[in-house]
Design an enzyme around this catalytic site. Structure first.
Site, PDB file in Angstrom:
ATOM      1  N   HIS A   1     -38.285-105.143  25.529  1.00 57.84           N
ATOM      2  CA  HIS A   1     -37.502-103.925  25.791  1.00 57.84           C
ATOM      3  C   HIS A   1     -37.551-103.483  27.262  1.00 57.84           C
ATOM      4  CE1 HIS A   1     -36.187 -99.779  25.715  1.00 57.84           C
ATOM      5  NE2 HIS A   1     -37.416 -99.357  25.951  1.00 57.84           N
TER       6      HIS A   1
ATOM      7  N   GLU B   1     -47.068 -94.170  27.837  1.00 56.99           N
ATOM      8  CA  GLU B   1     -46.833 -93.585  26.525  1.00 56.99           C
ATOM      9  C   GLU B   1     -47.364 -94.466  25.389  1.00 56.99           C
ATOM     10  OE1 GLU B   1     -45.796 -90.740  26.091  1.00 56.99           O
ATOM     11  OE2 GLU B   1     -44.781 -90.519  24.156  1.00 56.99           O
ATOM     12  N   ASP B   2     -47.148 -95.741  25.482  1.00 57.08           N
ATOM     13  CA  ASP B   2     -47.367 -96.603  24.313  1.00 57.08           C
ATOM     14  C   ASP B   2     -48.519 -97.594  24.428  1.00 57.08           C
ATOM     15  OD1 ASP B   2     -45.184 -95.365  23.208  1.00 57.08           O
ATOM     16  OD2 ASP B   2     -43.767 -96.930  23.765  1.00 57.08           O
TER      17      ASP B   2
ATOM     18  N   ASP C   1     -32.843 -97.027  29.599  1.00 62.05           N
ATOM     19  CA  ASP C   1     -33.729 -97.078  28.433  1.00 62.05           C
ATOM     20  C   ASP C   1     -32.948 -96.687  27.180  1.00 62.05           C
ATOM     21  OD1 ASP C   1     -36.179 -97.015  26.912  1.00 62.05           O
ATOM     22  OD2 ASP C   1     -36.287 -94.840  27.227  1.00 62.05           O
TER      23      ASP C   1
HETATM   24 MN    MN Z   1     -38.347 -97.358  26.405  1.00 66.30          MN
END
Ligand code: MN
Length: 378
Positions: free
Chosen positions: A48, A76-77, A139
Site C-alpha cells: 500500500h 500509526e500501524d 493515500d
Molecule cells: Mn495509508
C-alpha cells in the site's frame, strides 16, 4: 507492486538530483516495519505505501514527499517511533510523516463530528505544508482503488461517503481533477451501484449504435482546425458515469434527454490559438447558449484555465469542448502539484502561498464550530 529500483528510477527520471539513498532507506525501513501485516486484499500491507508513493511519482513530487508516502503508515500501524523516523530521515520527512499520521488518527475517530473535525485538522496540517495533503489524497485514492476488498458493506459505504464529501472536494479545490474524478467514480459505484450499472449499460448501448463515434467526431474537429492552420491535439471521451448521474439529478432529466455525454479536449500551442480555435469551432457549429465559459481571462480560484463551450454538433447531439494550451493542460491535470513540480515553488513559505491556502486559513480562523466549517468548505 513497484520494486525498489523501479520506484527510484521513476523519481530519477524527472529529478536526477533526487536523494536516491533516502528513498532506498525509506523502502527498506517501511518493509521491515510493516513486516508480515496484510491488507484486506491479502496482499502484504507494505504494497500500500509503495503504491501511494507510485501515485505521487506521477505528479513528479520531490524525494521527501516520496519518502513520506513510503513511511506514511509506519507511526500509526507499526512499532516505529517519530524519534526513529527523525533520526533516520531527518526533520523534514519526520514532520511530513507526523502531519499525515495526525490526519489518519482523526479518521479513526467515531462518527458525530468526525468528518468536520477531520477536515479541520486536515486543513491545518496542510496549510503548513501542502505535501502532507498530497500524500493524504494519494493515500485515499489508493484505498478507494482497493475498497472492494473490504468485507463490511457498512465500512465500504462510510469510506465512500467520506471520500465524496471531503476528499474529492479537497482534490478539486487544489485543482487535482484527475484525483477528484477517480475518487468520485469509485465512490459512486459503491454508494449507488444500481444507478452506476444502469448508466454503464446505457453507455455501452450507445457504443453499439454509433460505432466509434468519439474518434470520428474528434478527428473531424482536428481536421477542421488543421484546415484553418491550427495544429491541435484533440482527444475525446465519454463523460464518466458519476458526472452523467449528477447532471441528470441537477437538471431532473433522464439519460435519453441528456444530449451531451461526450466531451472533447483541444490542446493547442498557445493562448492566442485557443481563441482562434474557439472562433473556428463556433463558426462551424452553433454554440449552446449559456454554456460558454472563459476561464483563461478569468481563471478559477485554484488556477485552472481553459475555454469551455458546448456546441450543437448534429440534430440530436451536443458536444462539450474544452480548449487550452499545453501549459494550461499540465496544470489542469494535476493542479498545484504540477505547479509545485514545474516551478519548484516553496509553497511552505508564507509569501509563496497561493491565495486559496490563505482563503482556507481564513475560513479556519473564523468558523465557529467544526460543523460550520464543513458548511463553508463545501
Ligand atoms: Mn495509508
Amino acid at each position: 507492486m513497484l520494486r525498489q529500483y523501479e520506484l527510484v528510477e521513476r523519481v530519477k527520471s524527472y529529478d536526477p538530483d533526487a536523494d536516491e539513498a533516502l528513498i532506498n532507506r525509506a523502502y527498506v525501513f517501511s518493509m521491515q516495519a510493516h513486516g508480515s501485516q496484510k491488507r484486506a486484499s491479502g496482499d502484504p500491507y507494505f504494497s500500500h505505501p509503495i503504491e501511494v508513493a507510485g501515485i505521487l511519482t506521477d505528479l513528479h513530487l520531490d524525494d521527501e514527499t516520496i519518502a513520506t508516502a513510503i513511511l506514511h503508515d509506519t507511526i500509526e500501524d507499526t512499532l516505529a517511533t517519530p524519534e526513529q523516523i527523525e533520526k533516520t530521515f531527518g526533520p523534514n520527512v519526520a514532520r511530513l510523516v507526523d502531519g499525515v499520521t495526525k490526519l489518519s488518527k482523526i479518521e479513526a475517530q467515531t462518527e458525530n463530528e468526525r468528518a468536520a473535525e477531520n477536515l479541520r485538522k486536515f486543513l491545518l496540517a496542510m496549510s503548513g505544508d501542502i505535501r502532507v495533503l498530497l500524500v493524504k489524497l494519494a493515500d485515499r485514492l489508493h484505498n478507494m482503488r482497493t475498497l472492494h476488498h473490504i468485507p463490511s458493506p457498512d465500512k465500504r459505504r462510510r469510506i465512500a461517503r467520506e471520500t465524496l464529501d471531503i476528499y474529492a472536494p479537497l482534490a478539486e479545490r487544489i485543482g487535482m481533477y484527475e484525483f477528484m474524478k477517480e475518487m468520485q467514480e469509485l465512490a459512486f459505484r459503491e454508494l449507488e451501484p444500481d444507478a452506476y450499472a444502469s448508466i454503464v449499460k446505457r453507455l455501452e448501448h450507445l457504443h453499439q449504435g454509433g460505432g466509434n463515434l468519439i474518434s470520428r467526431i474528434g478527428s473531424g474537429v482536428r481536421m477542421l482546425l488543421g484546415r484553418n492552420g491550427i495544429q491541435a491535439e484533440v482527444t475525446g471521451r465519454e463523460k464518466h458515469p458519476f458526472s452523467i448521474w449528477r447532471k441528470m439529478a441537477e437538471r431532473h432529466i433522464s439519460f435519453e434527454q441528456l444530449s451531451d455525454v461526450m466531451a472533447f479536449r483541444v490542446i493547442v500551442p498557445d493562448i492566442e490559438q485557443c481563441y482562434r480555435a474557439l472562433g473556428v469551432i463556433h463558426q462551424k457549429w452553433p454554440m449552446v447558449p449559456g454554456r460558454f465559459k472563459d476561464y483563461i481571462s478569468t481563471p478559477k480560484r485554484n488556477g485552472y484555465r481553459s475555454l469551455h463551450t458546448s456546441v450543437i454538433h448534429s440534430e440530436k447531439m451536443r458536444i462539450e469542448i474544452q480548449i487550452r494550451s499545453k501549459n494550461m493542460h499540465a496544470q489542469a491535470e494535476y493542479g498545484l502539484a504540477a505547479h509545485w513540480a514545474y516551478k519548484q515553488a516553496d509553497i511552505a513559505k508564507p509569501d509563496a502561498q497561493i491565495s486559496w491556502i490563505r482563503d482556507l486559513i481564513e475560513i479556519l480562523e473564523h468558523a465557529g464550530s467544526a460543523e460550520e466549517l464543513l458548511e463553508h468548505t463545501r
